[in-house]
Design an enzyme around this catalytic site. Sequence first.
Site, PDB file in Angstrom:
ATOM      1  N   GLU A  19      14.548 -15.217   0.860  1.00 41.73           N
ATOM      2  CA  GLU A  19      14.891 -16.239   1.863  1.00 41.73           C
ATOM      3  C   GLU A  19      13.896 -17.393   1.826  1.00 41.73           C
ATOM      4  OE1 GLU A  19      14.627 -14.285   5.647  1.00 41.73           O
ATOM      5  OE2 GLU A  19      16.138 -12.793   5.091  1.00 41.73           O
ATOM      6  N   ASP A  60       0.828  -1.200   0.000  1.00 44.35           N
ATOM      7  CA  ASP A  60       0.000   0.000   0.000  1.00 44.35           C
ATOM      8  C   ASP A  60       0.868   1.259   0.000  1.00 44.35           C
ATOM      9  OD1 ASP A  60      -2.790   1.017   0.392  1.00 44.35           O
ATOM     10  OD2 ASP A  60      -1.911   1.892   2.202  1.00 44.35           O
TER      11      ASP A  60
HETATM   12  C1  GLC Z   1      -4.185   3.081  -0.743  1.00 38.89           C
HETATM   13  C2  GLC Z   1      -5.380   2.178  -0.624  1.00 38.89           C
HETATM   14  C3  GLC Z   1      -6.543   3.016  -0.200  1.00 38.89           C
HETATM   15  C4  GLC Z   1      -6.242   3.593   1.162  1.00 38.89           C
HETATM   16  C5  GLC Z   1      -4.939   4.389   1.122  1.00 38.89           C
HETATM   17  C6  GLC Z   1      -4.444   4.695   2.483  1.00 38.89           C
HETATM   18  O1  GLC Z   1      -4.322   4.029  -1.723  1.00 38.89           O
HETATM   19  O2  GLC Z   1      -5.593   1.500  -1.826  1.00 38.89           O
HETATM   20  O3  GLC Z   1      -7.738   2.297  -0.173  1.00 38.89           O
HETATM   21  O4  GLC Z   1      -7.281   4.440   1.544  1.00 38.89           O
HETATM   22  O5  GLC Z   1      -3.919   3.670   0.494  1.00 38.89           O
HETATM   23  O6  GLC Z   1      -3.951   3.540   3.097  1.00 38.89           O
END
Ligand code: GLC
Length: 520
Positions: free
Chosen positions: A256, A202
């Site tokens: 790993e 993310d």
């Molecule tokens: C990314 C995710 C989104 C989330 C954001 C903050 O863009 O896909 O859904 O709100 O990160 O974590």
Amino acid sequence: MSEWWRHAVVYQVYVRSFADSDGDGIGDLPGITSRLPYLRELGVDAVWVTPFYRSPQHDHGYDVADYTDVDPLFGALSDADELVARAHELGLRVIVDLVPNHTSSEHAWFRAALAAEPGSAERARYLFRTGRGADASEPPNNWRSVFGGPAWTRVGDTDQWYLHLFDTSQPDLDWRNPEVPAMFADVLRFWLDRDVDGFRVDVAHGLLKEASLRDQRGQEKSSDLFDVGGLAEDAPMWDQPEVHDVYRQWHAILAEYDGDRMAVAEAWTRTVESNARYVRPDELNQAFNFDWVMAPWSAAAFADVIERTLPALAAVGGTPTWVLSNHDVQRHATRYGGGEAGRARARAATLLSLALPGSAYLYQGEELGLEEVDVAPADRQDPSWFRTGEPGRDSCRVPIPWAGSEPPYGFGPGAGQPWIPQPGEWAPLTVDAQSGEPGSTLEFYRQALSVRRSLARDASDAVDVHLDGDVLSVRRGDLTVVVNCGSAPSALPEGELVIASGPVGDDLPPDTAVWVSSAG
Ligand code: GLC
Ligand code: MG
């Protein structure tokens, strides 16, 4: 079978909206496990599951309070193990979401930080700074949150503020503090030890900020959800060179483990070249191709993205990904105009994606032809709605209709309603209603994924892109995909018709794509 991910079709499950096992109206891990045979039959190779960790759910799990436990809303750790084991039995890989840019404000680290003094080791895991102005009542810099409003929140009436590029409940970590990479190395190992096949990273472009935390130039002009994000022209908070050191470390950790583990980056960057840097040979394995998401319904736009993507990735030995929808953007059927035309175009664009070299990511419900839902203001839950008053992302997150003639359409047991109301008109779109129905979007996806496995998946990666007005053809070895983005029929290409995204006659109608084979 090495590097399975290079040609995989990955199906994204948005946990709270896929399948609910216990009738609380919220999708959960046992719900997903119970539907794995459906995904197997659909013909995907892997499933990416959005965050199911302990979380107060202010951003539906992208605000993690404990990275190594399952939120009771979604089940228990044993349910995660069960999901992975069952998926593997069925020949499906499992990718879990990793949220390293920020924690939840309820994470033990952030609670400790708030309880500790300014300048303490506890605060040094996050980005606390002194406010500007005589009484420190102005934020430390001019950065905006991606969800609207300032990216800083003041700690009580002290002179300290903390940075949150997203919601106030998502404080950004300081990745220059060695405790932070050390903690995430443990998190990676925790899930790798539990046999997951990979991670979706993310906000991969956000972890490191320019050390000075200087003002962003030109930010006052942009206010759109993802404009404040990685696409801004001057972006001291995104895509910093040091972020790549993190991915080199993670590459070594993944290596790993046996079984070809992988990671895919959510990196919103300004160019295909900067995006490709995330998949250099010693970094992550894939990055989402957001140019593909953002391309309008246009043969020229599609051709342009293909022709920019392929060389940029080839230059680093990377493999492209093709993404049309996810839980953050408008569903592609709606984006391409909605209604019958939008749905036809969406199927055509999917058929185009599936023909291209590399891997494809599908978002739950697109195989049912779902469009954006008009969610009533009272039902909206996206933090960006609360911060900006813009409708936000709830419209693409409405729970999946499985069966039956009225909500909850088999989403959960009984008649209990899901966390966002489903539309009354979804009865013809349920999995049950579309299964075995010739011409349904679901049967189209099943057929397309099956044909892809036999014809496209292992075809040559070299492509020949040809643009003729509104008609785009891409040839890969014996296989050619042709898509008509215009308003008049075009000629059907020579060769054996393998699959079409909609009805075709003697010619290729508008809003339609076909695959033809010149083999044998
Ligand atoms: C990314 C995710 C989104 C989330 C954001 C903050 O863009 O896909 O859904 O709100 O990160 O974590
Ligand atoms: Mg539930």
